[in-house]
Design a protein around this motif. Structure first.
Motif, PDB file in Angstrom:
ATOM      1  N   VAL A   1       0.941  -1.365   0.069  1.00 43.75           N
ATOM      2  CA  VAL A   1      -0.012  -0.106   0.039  1.00 43.75           C
ATOM      3  C   VAL A   1       0.807   1.164  -0.005  1.00 43.75           C
ATOM      4  CG1 VAL A   1      -1.632   1.221   1.138  1.00 43.75           C
ATOM      5  CG2 VAL A   1      -1.768  -1.094   1.150  1.00 43.75           C
ATOM      6  N   LEU A   2       0.708   2.044  -1.028  1.00 50.05           N
ATOM      7  CA  LEU A   2       1.462   3.547  -1.071  1.00 50.05           C
ATOM      8  C   LEU A   2       0.248   4.535  -0.483  1.00 50.05           C
ATOM      9  CD1 LEU A   2       3.318   3.745  -4.105  1.00 50.05           C
ATOM     10  CD2 LEU A   2       4.164   3.140  -1.891  1.00 50.05           C
ATOM     11  N   ASN A   3       0.447   5.096   0.597  1.00 54.11           N
ATOM     12  CA  ASN A   3      -0.345   6.131   1.240  1.00 54.11           C
ATOM     13  C   ASN A   3      -0.188   7.520   0.341  1.00 54.11           C
ATOM     14  OD1 ASN A   3      -1.458   4.251   3.039  1.00 54.11           O
ATOM     15  ND2 ASN A   3       0.030   4.822   4.420  1.00 54.11           N
ATOM     16  N   ALA A   4      -1.197   8.289   0.507  1.00 54.42           N
ATOM     17  CA  ALA A   4      -0.882   9.753  -0.038  1.00 54.42           C
ATOM     18  C   ALA A   4      -0.192  10.508   0.798  1.00 54.42           C
ATOM     19  CB  ALA A   4      -2.355  10.381  -0.261  1.00 54.42           C
ATOM     20  N   ALA A   5       0.741  11.372   0.146  1.00 55.02           N
ATOM     21  CA  ALA A   5       1.734  12.134   0.863  1.00 55.02           C
ATOM     22  C   ALA A   5       0.879  13.261   1.576  1.00 55.02           C
ATOM     23  CB  ALA A   5       2.636  12.935  -0.119  1.00 55.02           C
ATOM     24  N   SER A   6       1.423  13.571   2.983  1.00 53.53           N
ATOM     25  CA  SER A   6       0.778  14.507   3.881  1.00 53.53           C
ATOM     26  C   SER A   6       1.344  15.741   3.457  1.00 53.53           C
ATOM     27  CB  SER A   6       1.073  14.052   5.447  1.00 53.53           C
ATOM     28  OG  SER A   6       0.787  15.122   6.249  1.00 53.53           O
ATOM     29  N   THR A   7       0.474  16.827   3.635  1.00 50.21           N
ATOM     30  CA  THR A   7       0.617  18.288   3.437  1.00 50.21           C
ATOM     31  C   THR A   7       0.190  19.133   4.604  1.00 50.21           C
ATOM     32  OG1 THR A   7      -1.480  18.666   2.204  1.00 50.21           O
ATOM     33  CG2 THR A   7       0.357  18.038   0.906  1.00 50.21           C
ATOM     34  N   THR A   8      -0.152  18.544   5.947  1.00 54.02           N
ATOM     35  CA  THR A   8      -0.486  19.230   6.893  1.00 54.02           C
ATOM     36  C   THR A   8       0.360  19.293   7.745  1.00 54.02           C
ATOM     37  OG1 THR A   8      -2.758  18.141   6.700  1.00 54.02           O
ATOM     38  CG2 THR A   8      -2.290  19.040   8.899  1.00 54.02           C
ATOM     39  N   CYS A   9       0.670  20.521   8.432  1.00 52.01           N
ATOM     40  CA  CYS A   9       1.510  21.027   9.280  1.00 52.01           C
ATOM     41  C   CYS A   9       1.287  20.400  10.686  1.00 52.01           C
ATOM     42  CB  CYS A   9       1.761  22.565   9.633  1.00 52.01           C
ATOM     43  SG  CYS A   9       2.353  23.281   8.000  1.00 52.01           S
ATOM     44  N   THR A  10       2.042  19.683  11.422  1.00 53.63           N
ATOM     45  CA  THR A  10       1.617  19.183  12.695  1.00 53.63           C
ATOM     46  C   THR A  10       1.871  19.874  13.738  1.00 53.63           C
ATOM     47  OG1 THR A  10       3.714  17.872  12.657  1.00 53.63           O
ATOM     48  CG2 THR A  10       1.651  16.938  11.512  1.00 53.63           C
TER      49      THR A  10
ATOM     50  N   ALA B   1       7.977  25.206  11.558  1.00 51.07           N
ATOM     51  CA  ALA B   1       6.829  24.108  11.386  1.00 51.07           C
ATOM     52  C   ALA B   1       7.422  22.869  11.149  1.00 51.07           C
ATOM     53  CB  ALA B   1       5.737  24.743  10.316  1.00 51.07           C
ATOM     54  N   THR B   2       6.703  21.851  11.549  1.00 52.32           N
ATOM     55  CA  THR B   2       7.048  20.573  11.230  1.00 52.32           C
ATOM     56  C   THR B   2       5.754  19.788  10.553  1.00 52.32           C
ATOM     57  OG1 THR B   2       6.292  19.662  13.331  1.00 52.32           O
ATOM     58  CG2 THR B   2       8.525  20.106  13.101  1.00 52.32           C
TER      59      THR B   2
ATOM     60  N   THR C   1       1.214  39.082  24.205  1.00 53.56           N
ATOM     61  CA  THR C   1       1.122  37.357  23.687  1.00 53.56           C
ATOM     62  C   THR C   1       1.241  37.409  22.490  1.00 53.56           C
ATOM     63  OG1 THR C   1      -0.562  37.494  25.711  1.00 53.56           O
ATOM     64  CG2 THR C   1      -0.515  35.699  24.083  1.00 53.56           C
ATOM     65  N   ILE C   2       1.925  36.404  21.833  1.00 50.60           N
ATOM     66  CA  ILE C   2       2.387  36.209  20.520  1.00 50.60           C
ATOM     67  C   ILE C   2       1.963  34.822  20.022  1.00 50.60           C
ATOM     68  CG2 ILE C   2       4.250  35.963  18.991  1.00 50.60           C
ATOM     69  CD1 ILE C   2       4.285  38.522  20.577  1.00 50.60           C
ATOM     70  N   ASP C   3       1.488  34.718  18.767  1.00 50.10           N
ATOM     71  CA  ASP C   3       1.021  33.442  18.322  1.00 50.10           C
ATOM     72  C   ASP C   3       1.385  33.456  16.891  1.00 50.10           C
ATOM     73  OD1 ASP C   3      -0.133  30.948  18.096  1.00 50.10           O
ATOM     74  OD2 ASP C   3      -2.276  31.416  18.153  1.00 50.10           O
TER      75      ASP C   3
ATOM     76  N   ALA D   1      -1.752  24.282  12.350  1.00 52.86           N
ATOM     77  CA  ALA D   1      -1.143  24.193  13.756  1.00 52.86           C
ATOM     78  C   ALA D   1      -0.952  25.751  14.250  1.00 52.86           C
ATOM     79  CB  ALA D   1       0.194  23.344  13.765  1.00 52.86           C
ATOM     80  N   HIS D   2      -0.947  25.959  15.507  1.00 53.30           N
ATOM     81  CA  HIS D   2      -0.559  26.960  16.137  1.00 53.30           C
ATOM     82  C   HIS D   2       0.002  26.947  17.372  1.00 53.30           C
ATOM     83  CE1 HIS D   2      -3.509  28.067  19.246  1.00 53.30           C
ATOM     84  NE2 HIS D   2      -3.935  27.011  18.865  1.00 53.30           N
ATOM     85  N   ILE D   3       0.704  27.946  18.077  1.00 46.65           N
ATOM     86  CA  ILE D   3       1.141  27.621  19.278  1.00 46.65           C
ATOM     87  C   ILE D   3       0.313  27.844  20.392  1.00 46.65           C
ATOM     88  CG2 ILE D   3       3.374  28.488  20.754  1.00 46.65           C
ATOM     89  CD1 ILE D   3       4.279  29.797  18.244  1.00 46.65           C
ATOM     90  N   SER D   4       0.609  26.564  21.165  1.00 48.40           N
ATOM     91  CA  SER D   4      -0.397  26.646  22.327  1.00 48.40           C
ATOM     92  C   SER D   4       0.220  26.041  23.629  1.00 48.40           C
ATOM     93  CB  SER D   4      -1.790  25.736  21.906  1.00 48.40           C
ATOM     94  OG  SER D   4      -2.651  25.772  23.236  1.00 48.40           O
ATOM     95  N   PRO D   5       0.298  26.582  24.510  1.00 44.57           N
ATOM     96  CA  PRO D   5      -0.172  27.727  25.231  1.00 44.57           C
ATOM     97  C   PRO D   5       0.604  28.896  24.127  1.00 44.57           C
ATOM     98  CG  PRO D   5       1.100  26.856  26.662  1.00 44.57           C
ATOM     99  CD  PRO D   5       1.144  25.968  25.716  1.00 44.57           C
ATOM    100  N   ASN D   6      -0.129  30.282  24.126  1.00 45.21           N
ATOM    101  CA  ASN D   6       0.638  31.296  23.607  1.00 45.21           C
ATOM    102  C   ASN D   6       1.773  31.704  24.104  1.00 45.21           C
ATOM    103  OD1 ASN D   6      -2.729  31.950  22.873  1.00 45.21           O
ATOM    104  ND2 ASN D   6      -1.174  31.718  21.281  1.00 45.21           N
TER     105      ASN D   6
END
Length: 703
Positions: A49-58, A82-83, A126-128, A142-147
């Motif tokens: 099985v070849l899965n589809a490539a991920s494009t979501t930042c984690t 970002a990762t 406060t930064i995000d 994705a975002h930074i939590s906690p800020n």
């Protein structure tokens, strides 16, 4: 078929560019001698099985440089990472204290945001950071939590602030002056500049900012003393100020001022003669004339030397010794006047010498002056002081009987001679009138002997020339004194002078000052004995137009140090209008001179200042018309500094100690420019084999 029959039992499958899904595999096997399609194969077929490539930042993180906390004004660099996504984009958010969120940098591939904090309030920000792949349309993956937060704090408060002015005070109106402030104790200071014109109120001339310089254009401003202040506070502070300059610095604008300060005659110029140099000088319309032991020199108003001559030739003394010279410009007669003493080496013959220039031009030192003398035999008229009024040239002296082994003081003496007729270039000898002798002693009002009578250099119209003398602590009754005796001359109907006693004026107590210590343990410098050394008179508009006498002497002061006491006297009404002192917390102040300007209600005082860690300097301070009575405007102007302690022949036996200095200095008002006073003082240079190393300095200061 992905790989034909061969002996290789491996196959490398490149999946690049393949779609996602389930791939089925099979392997045929046969012997190398077989021609069958296969002898065996895999059954059931394996799948891959070849899965589809991920494009979501984690995930996403950020780093701030410099790290929190900082003071407002800093520029902070945020870097995001970002990762999980091959092509991340970033959106930066900021929330100020008590406010909502706002986007500070929209989505882009730029992972850096530079935050300028200039002008921002202190507090917690406060930064995000939002992150999503470039192919994504999501609000964020994705975002930074906690800020994360970033602290802006005012930091430590400013502890002090100073300022410097270029060019230094005083200057003439029209000069552009740059003030530079420097604060200590705060990493990010801000400055606010304040200004007060003479007689005006305070105003802000440059609001708070990180700019520590302010440029002041003086074009069109009136002459006078201007005050300044600088407030300093840490960036982000809401205090009115954390530090300011106290006392407020002042800056003098003087019309006609041209920053004149230059060396004059030195001991080297005179072949290492004499001690003390008896430094004095006077300013006229076109020239400054310096006269000392044993030289007279003429300068232009920029203090370029025009000519000089030895004092004996100038005064007609011939082979006699000469000493104690004085020089004055007389604006009423439009000519210069001088005085000195001359004597034989054994003091069997002595003279008061005096004279005047034939015209207003002092430069012809060989034939442009009239020369006269008054003989006194062995009665030496020591320490003669020169003055004048509308009618008379006046000389005061201390008479000593040099025929006796103890050379005792006999009496103070006053000489008065009629001035030459206006415009006269002849040298007709005037009649000399004397007001004391060994049988008719000159006394103060309380009956004590007068000492060192000082006629005033009267620089405006006055029929009655005043004469002043401090009661001396060195004669009976010895010890501290608190009086100044005054007289004036009256022109009688016959044209001859009469001396009128005005009486004693009560002043602050004074006594003989201590000698002045020098660096390196050198002998003390003689600071004299409490006598007045010169006086200048001019009508004072702030005193109702009364003729005022400005004079000074060196006296004992706090901590055993000498100080300079100065006065403005109103002899006609028997009043002391003001008195003040020039003091220093560590140094001795001595050998002064004072003069009003031609305005009449302002003055400049000059003096030497020195001590065990300070070779003597020549310095000055002004008393502006707006200054409180008895005070000087803030800010001392140093005009010259000694390069070595005084160690000349006068410092050791048989002549000393103490080392001789002075014996006096000069001060006179600029006749062309209100608010400007000129002077001459002494400084010390190296002495070789006991030869004198003194030098003189000529200068002008504004009130």
């Amino acid at each position: 078929m992905a790989q034909a029959y061969s002996a290789s039992n491996t196959w490398n499958w490149s999946t690049s560019g393949l779609g996602a899904g389930t791939y089925t595999l099979d392997v045929y096997a046969r012997d190398a001698t077989s021609t069958a399609a296969y002898d065996a194969h895999l059954s059931p077929n394996p799948t891959y099985v070849l899965n589809a490539a991920s494009t979501t930042c984690t995930s996403v993180t950020e780093a701030a440089t410099p790290a929190s906390p900082q003071s407002p004004g800093a520029t902070v660099k945020f870097t995001a990472s970002a990762t999980g996504c091959p092509n991340p984009t970033f959106q930066f958010w900021l929330q100020a204290p008590g406010s909502g969120w706002s986007v500070t940098q929209a989505y882009s591939s730029n992972n850096i945001w530079s935050w300028s904090t200039s002008g921002l309030a202190t507090g917690t920000y406060t930064i995000d950071v939002y992150a999503r792949d470039a192919s994504s349309t999501a609000t964020f993956d994705a975002h930074i939590s906690p800020n994360p937060t970033y602290e802006l704090s005012a930091g430590p408060a400013c502890a002090s602030v100073t300022e410097t002015a270029i060019p230094a005070s005083p200057q003439s109106p029209g000069t552009t002056v740059k003030f530079t402030a420097t604060a200590t104790g705060c990493p990010n200071p801000t400055y606010q500049f304040w200004f007060q014109a003479p007689g005006g109120g305070w105003s802000v001339v440059q609001a708070y900012s990180s700019n520590n310089t302010w440029t002041w254009s003086t074009t069109g401003l009136a002459g006078g003393t201007y005050l300044f202040d600088v407030y300093a506070r840490q960036n982000g502070s809401t205090a009115s100020y954390e530090a300011h300059i106290s006392p407020n610095p002042s800056y003098r604008l003087a019309p006609g001022w041209h920053a004149t300060d230059a060396p004059g005659i030195s001991a080297v110029d005179e072949g290492f003669c004499c001690v003390p140099p008896d430094t004095t000088g006077a300013i006229g319309p076109s020239n400054y004339v310096e006269i000392i032991n044993t030289t007279v020199a003429v300068y232009d108003r920029s203090l370029n030397l025009v000519g000089s001559l030895d004092l004996a030739s100038f005064s007609g003394a011939g082979t006699l010794n000469v000493s104690d010279p004085n020089i004055q410009w007389d604006p009423r007669s439009g000519r210069w006047i001088y005085s000195l003493i001359s004597f034989t080496s054994n003091f069997s013959s002595s003279y008061v010498l005096f004279g005047w220039s034939k015209t207003a031009d002092p430069t012809n030192l060989t034939s442009g002056w009239c020369q006269f003398g008054i003989g006194s035999g062995s009665m030496l008229p020591d320490y003669p002081k020169l003055g004048h009024d509308d009618n008379f040239i006046v000389i005061g002296a201390n008479v000593y009987d040099m025929s006796k082994s103890t050379q005792p003081f006999v009496t103070a003496q006053i000489y008065a001679m009629s001035k030459p007729a206006a415009g006269s270039t002849s040298c007709t000898a005037p009649t000399a009138h004397m007001f004391a002798d060994s049988n008719h002693l000159l006394k103060n009002s309380d009956g004590s002997l007068a000492f060192t009578p000082v006629p005033t250099n009267t620089v405006d119209a006055s029929q009655n020339g005043f004469i002043v003398a401090a009661h001396t602590p060195t004669l009976a009754p010895n010890g501290p004194q608190a009086k100044i005796m005054t007289w004036h001359l009256v022109r009688q109907g016959s044209g001859t002078p009469a001396l009128s006693a005005d009486g004693d004026l009560t002043v602050g107590t004074f006594d003989v000052p201590a000698g002045v210590p020098q660096p390196g343990g050198a002998s003390l410098i003689d600071s004299l004995d409490g006598r007045l050394t010169q006086a200048v008179a001019h009508a004072d508009p702030s005193a109702g137009g009364a003729e005022a006498v400005w004079t000074q002497h060196t006296i004992n002061g706090p901590g055993g140090r000498s100080v300079l006491r100065w006065y403005e006297l109103l002899p006609a009404t028997h009043a002391v209008r003001q008195q003040g002192q020039v003091t220093n917390a560590t140094d001795f102040v001595f050998n002064g001179a004072i003069s009003p300007s031609i305005a009449g209600n302002d003055a400049v005082v000059f003096y030497n200042r020195g001590g065990s860690s300070q070779p003597p300097v020549i310095a000055g301070q002004g008393h502006s018309a707006a200054a409180a009575l008895g005070t000087l405007d803030s800010g001392e102007t140093v005009l010259a500094t000694s390069t070595a302690s005084d160690t000349d022949l006068s410092c050791a036996a048989p002549y000393g100690p103490p080392c001789r200095w002075g014996d006096y200095a000069g001060a006179s008002p600029d006749p062309m420019n209100s608010g400007v006073v000129w002077g001459t003082g002494e400084w010390s240079g190296p002495s070789t084999f006991g030869f004198p190393g003194w030098g003189t300095q000529n200068f002008a200061l504004a009130t």
